[in-house]
Design a protein around this motif. Structure first.
Motif, short mmCIF file in Angstrom:
data_model
loop_
_atom_site.label_atom_id
_atom_site.label_comp_id
_atom_site.label_asym_id
_atom_site.label_seq_id
_atom_site.Cartn_x
_atom_site.Cartn_y
_atom_site.Cartn_z
N LEU A 143 89.94 35.55 24.42
CA LEU A 143 90.42 35.46 23.04
C LEU A 143 89.76 34.30 22.31
CD1 LEU A 143 94.31 36.04 23.19
CD2 LEU A 143 92.58 37.55 22.23
N ALA A 144 89.70 33.13 22.96
CA ALA A 144 89.09 31.96 22.33
C ALA A 144 87.61 32.19 22.03
CB ALA A 144 89.28 30.73 23.21
N ARG A 145 86.90 32.75 23.00
CA ARG A 145 85.47 33.02 22.82
C ARG A 145 85.24 33.97 21.64
NH1 ARG A 145 84.86 35.48 27.06
NH2 ARG A 145 84.99 33.73 28.50
N THR A 146 86.06 35.03 21.58
CA THR A 146 85.94 36.00 20.49
C THR A 146 86.30 35.36 19.15
OG1 THR A 146 86.39 37.82 22.00
CG2 THR A 146 86.74 38.25 19.66
N ALA A 147 87.36 34.56 19.13
CA ALA A 147 87.80 33.91 17.88
C ALA A 147 86.72 32.98 17.33
CB ALA A 147 89.09 33.13 18.12
N ILE A 148 86.06 32.25 18.20
CA ILE A 148 85.10 31.25 17.76
C ILE A 148 83.70 31.83 17.55
CG2 ILE A 148 83.90 29.12 18.47
CD1 ILE A 148 86.58 28.33 19.85
N LEU A 149 83.28 32.74 18.41
CA LEU A 149 81.90 33.23 18.36
C LEU A 149 81.74 34.63 17.80
CD1 LEU A 149 80.67 31.94 21.85
CD2 LEU A 149 80.46 30.82 19.61
N GLY A 150 82.85 35.33 17.55
CA GLY A 150 82.77 36.71 17.09
C GLY A 150 82.08 36.86 15.75
N ARG A 151 81.22 37.87 15.68
CA ARG A 151 80.50 38.18 14.42
C ARG A 151 80.75 39.62 14.01
NH1 ARG A 151 75.98 34.96 12.72
NH2 ARG A 151 75.58 33.24 14.11
N ASP A 152 80.69 39.85 12.71
CA ASP A 152 80.80 41.19 12.17
C ASP A 152 79.45 41.88 12.39
OD1 ASP A 152 80.52 43.41 10.37
OD2 ASP A 152 82.13 42.58 9.14
N PRO A 153 79.42 43.00 13.14
CA PRO A 153 78.13 43.64 13.43
C PRO A 153 77.41 44.15 12.18
CG PRO A 153 79.96 44.93 14.35
CD PRO A 153 80.54 43.69 13.78
N ALA A 154 78.16 44.47 11.14
CA ALA A 154 77.53 45.00 9.92
C ALA A 154 76.86 43.91 9.10
CB ALA A 154 78.56 45.74 9.08
#
Length: 149
Positions: free
Chosen positions: A90-101
């Protein structure tokens, strides 16, 4: 120069809002039992234009420690690796997540006077446990590159 406190506060707010898990800055969140995150500032580097001592660029590293624990409703339970790894995801996704579009960060990190120009996972030592108190923790370090605006 980019001050650390506004970055810490913004990162804490991002992590709390994106994961819905309490965040303690350097200590256990008040009146909270696990699960929760601990957020620590680890290292800082500054840089600037030649012949300038303004240090308009900074690299800050933060450690996010995911702390799992026993289920308060079950006195025989204990913190487990699955919960700690889920929290780390969850932390990794929250901090590093990007919108693919668009390629933009899913969760904006707004810092007065600074703009984030890079985010990355610096290191991920992983999990450790403490059998004495039934807690399992998982450490991750994130690197943030910032520039003054």
């Amino acid at each position: 120069m980019i001050a650390r406190l506004p970055v810490t506060m913004a990162l804490s707010a991002l992590l709390t809002s994106a994961t819905r898990i309490p965040v303690g800055r350097g200590r256990k969140p008040k009146d909270t039992s696990p699960p929760y995150y601990l957020l620590y500032g680890v290292t800082a580097q500054t840089d600037g234009a030649p012949f300038s001592d303004l240090n308009e660029d900074s690299t800050l590293v933060y450690q996010v420690t995911s702390v799992s624990g026993p289920d308060p409703a079950n006195p025989d339970s204990y913190g487990v690796a699955d919960q700690a790894e889920w929290m780390a995801d969850l932390a990794r996704t929250a901090i590093l997540g990007r919108d693919p579009a668009t390629g933009l960060w899913v969760n904006e990190l707004t810092i007065p006077g600074a703009r984030v120009i890079g985010r990355s996972l610096d290191t991920e030592p992983g999990g450790t446990n403490d059998p004495a108190d039934a807690i399992m923790s998982y450490a991750q370090r994130f690197r943030f590159d910032l520039t003054s605006i």
